[in-house]
Design a protein around this motif. Structure first.
Motif, mmCIF file in Angstrom:
data_model
loop_
_atom_site.group_PDB
_atom_site.id
_atom_site.type_symbol
_atom_site.label_atom_id
_atom_site.label_comp_id
_atom_site.label_asym_id
_atom_site.label_seq_id
_atom_site.Cartn_x
_atom_site.Cartn_y
_atom_site.Cartn_z
ATOM 1 N N MET A 135 120.312 13.271 83.454
ATOM 2 C CA MET A 135 119.625 13.780 82.275
ATOM 3 C C MET A 135 118.678 14.917 82.670
ATOM 4 S SD MET A 135 117.215 11.698 79.553
ATOM 5 C CE MET A 135 118.623 10.712 79.015
ATOM 6 N N LYS A 136 118.687 15.983 81.881
ATOM 7 C CA LYS A 136 117.822 17.110 82.166
ATOM 8 C C LYS A 136 116.354 16.720 82.040
ATOM 9 C CE LYS A 136 120.729 21.053 80.801
ATOM 10 N NZ LYS A 136 120.808 22.218 79.888
ATOM 11 N N SER A 137 115.548 17.264 82.955
ATOM 12 C CA SER A 137 114.102 17.070 82.856
ATOM 13 C C SER A 137 113.402 18.394 83.117
ATOM 14 C CB SER A 137 113.623 16.000 83.842
ATOM 15 O OG SER A 137 113.882 16.391 85.173
ATOM 16 N N VAL A 138 112.181 18.497 82.663
ATOM 17 C CA VAL A 138 111.423 19.734 82.806
ATOM 18 C C VAL A 138 110.970 19.903 84.251
ATOM 19 C CG1 VAL A 138 109.389 21.027 82.075
ATOM 20 C CG2 VAL A 138 110.631 19.614 80.419
ATOM 21 N N LEU A 139 111.341 21.037 84.844
ATOM 22 C CA LEU A 139 110.937 21.377 86.205
ATOM 23 C C LEU A 139 109.915 22.512 86.160
ATOM 24 C CD1 LEU A 139 114.499 21.411 87.824
ATOM 25 C CD2 LEU A 139 112.887 19.487 87.693
ATOM 26 N N LYS A 140 109.350 22.841 87.309
ATOM 27 C CA LYS A 140 108.281 23.847 87.347
ATOM 28 C C LYS A 140 108.764 25.249 86.994
ATOM 29 C CE LYS A 140 108.665 24.601 92.356
ATOM 30 N NZ LYS A 140 107.929 24.572 93.651
ATOM 31 N N ASP A 141 110.110 25.464 86.990
ATOM 32 C CA ASP A 141 110.629 26.779 86.636
ATOM 33 C C ASP A 141 111.612 26.719 85.468
ATOM 34 O OD1 ASP A 141 112.629 25.445 87.948
ATOM 35 O OD2 ASP A 141 113.149 27.080 89.321
ATOM 36 N N SER A 142 111.583 25.618 84.711
ATOM 37 C CA SER A 142 112.505 25.457 83.579
ATOM 38 C C SER A 142 112.125 26.362 82.404
ATOM 39 C CB SER A 142 112.498 24.007 83.086
ATOM 40 O OG SER A 142 112.986 23.117 84.050
ATOM 41 N N ASP A 150 102.071 12.355 74.303
ATOM 42 C CA ASP A 150 100.739 12.833 73.954
ATOM 43 C C ASP A 150 100.056 13.307 75.227
ATOM 44 O OD1 ASP A 150 100.932 12.235 71.206
ATOM 45 O OD2 ASP A 150 100.381 10.142 71.576
ATOM 46 N N ILE A 151 99.591 14.547 75.224
ATOM 47 C CA ILE A 151 98.986 15.155 76.408
ATOM 48 C C ILE A 151 97.541 15.534 76.087
ATOM 49 C CG2 ILE A 151 99.112 17.052 78.073
ATOM 50 C CD1 ILE A 151 102.108 17.249 77.421
ATOM 51 N N ARG A 152 96.607 14.969 76.825
ATOM 52 C CA ARG A 152 95.188 15.283 76.651
ATOM 53 C C ARG A 152 94.751 16.218 77.777
ATOM 54 N NH1 ARG A 152 90.475 13.249 74.251
ATOM 55 N NH2 ARG A 152 88.607 13.316 75.567
ATOM 56 N N ILE A 153 94.084 17.300 77.413
ATOM 57 C CA ILE A 153 93.758 18.336 78.378
ATOM 58 C C ILE A 153 92.257 18.615 78.361
ATOM 59 C CG2 ILE A 153 94.221 20.706 79.106
ATOM 60 C CD1 ILE A 153 96.826 20.537 77.446
ATOM 61 N N GLU A 154 91.621 18.410 79.501
ATOM 62 C CA GLU A 154 90.202 18.726 79.620
ATOM 63 C C GLU A 154 90.006 20.239 79.585
ATOM 64 O OE1 GLU A 154 87.797 16.469 79.602
ATOM 65 O OE2 GLU A 154 89.296 14.859 79.490
ATOM 66 N N ALA A 155 88.820 20.656 79.211
ATOM 67 C CA ALA A 155 88.533 22.085 79.040
ATOM 68 C C ALA A 155 88.855 22.902 80.286
ATOM 69 C CB ALA A 155 87.069 22.278 78.649
ATOM 70 N N GLY A 201 97.024 22.802 81.806
ATOM 71 C CA GLY A 201 97.120 21.377 81.507
ATOM 72 C C GLY A 201 98.349 21.000 80.717
ATOM 73 N N LEU A 202 98.804 21.901 79.853
ATOM 74 C CA LEU A 202 100.014 21.634 79.076
ATOM 75 C C LEU A 202 101.240 21.673 79.979
ATOM 76 C CD1 LEU A 202 101.287 21.010 76.376
ATOM 77 C CD2 LEU A 202 101.392 23.469 75.916
ATOM 78 N N GLU A 203 101.312 22.673 80.860
ATOM 79 C CA GLU A 203 102.429 22.731 81.800
ATOM 80 C C GLU A 203 102.493 21.463 82.639
ATOM 81 O OE1 GLU A 203 103.011 25.942 84.393
ATOM 82 O OE2 GLU A 203 103.716 27.298 82.825
ATOM 83 N N GLU A 204 101.363 21.037 83.162
ATOM 84 C CA GLU A 204 101.337 19.839 84.004
ATOM 85 C C GLU A 204 101.816 18.618 83.232
ATOM 86 O OE1 GLU A 204 97.399 19.451 85.555
ATOM 87 O OE2 GLU A 204 97.641 21.092 87.007
ATOM 88 N N GLY A 205 101.455 18.526 81.976
ATOM 89 C CA GLY A 205 101.859 17.383 81.167
ATOM 90 C C GLY A 205 103.335 17.369 80.825
#
Length: 199
Positions: free
Chosen positions: A1-8, A60-65, A45-49
């Motif tokens: 199954m496809k998953s999100v990679l750092k260069d997707s 659900d992704i929570r991102i600190e400032a 933070g969004l990329e990391e999530g």
């Protein structure tokens, strides 16, 4: 199954909320956001999530400032005399104007106070200092070179992708029509900028 990679190449539906529950942007307004991971199109933070998410997965992704738009900096609030603004401009609190450095670099500022003689302009990003929460759904995952990926960023919305420049092409210039009721530069109706990569 496809998953999100750092260069997707990724397409997501999302709703962004502040800590008080207020929605500051949603893909419902413009369709899925398409972008390439790792090129500063979205906030850190969004990329990391998104890393490791699979096609169709919701999260659900929570991102600190610190990994969104950073802390507010009070030295980024400046005061200028009204006579320094374009003659046609009618400054109002909440108006976003386009400023330019001596080197020609353009950047937006938000008017936070207006007096008879002076205008106070906040150069912080509107979401600086805010904890952001995103409800995201991955609707497409592709690799570089897959059909159509070269067009994704050309048609992306400036909320989750882009550099915070949406609608800031003419504000603060003599060409600005301050009587315009359209959204964007020179008004408080402009969109975008919610999770663009640069701040």
């Amino acid at each position: 199954m496809k998953s999100v990679l750092k260069d997707s190449y990724v397409a997501i539906n999302y709703t962004g909320r502040l800590d008080n529950g207020e929605i500051f942007d949603s893909s419902e307004d413009h369709g899925p956001q398409k972008f390439c991971m790792g090129n500063n199109s979205v906030i850190e933070g969004l990329e990391e999530g998104l890393i490791g998410m699979t096609l169709g997965e919701k999260r659900d992704i929570r991102i600190e400032a610190e990994k969104a738009y950073g802390a507010r900096e009070e030295d980024q609030v400046i005061t200028v005399e009204r006579k320094e603004l374009p003659e046609k401009m009618k400054p109002e609190v909440g108006m976003v104007i386009d400023l330019q450095t001596e080197a020609g670099e353009r950047f937006p500022g938000t008017i936070s106070k207006v007096t008879a003689k002076n205008v106070t302009i906040d150069l912080n990003h509107p979401l600086a200092g805010q904890v952001l929460s995103f409800a995201v759904e991955v609707v497409d995952i592709r690799a570089e070179g897959d059909e159509g990926t070269d067009e994704w960023e050309e048609h992306g919305h400036d909320c989750c992708g882009g550099h915070g420049d949406e609608g800031c092409g003419s504000c603060g210039s003599d060409e600005d029509d301050s009587d315009s009721e359209e959204g964007g530069c020179g008004s408080d109706k402009g969109g975008g900028g919610c999770c663009g990569g640069h701040h």
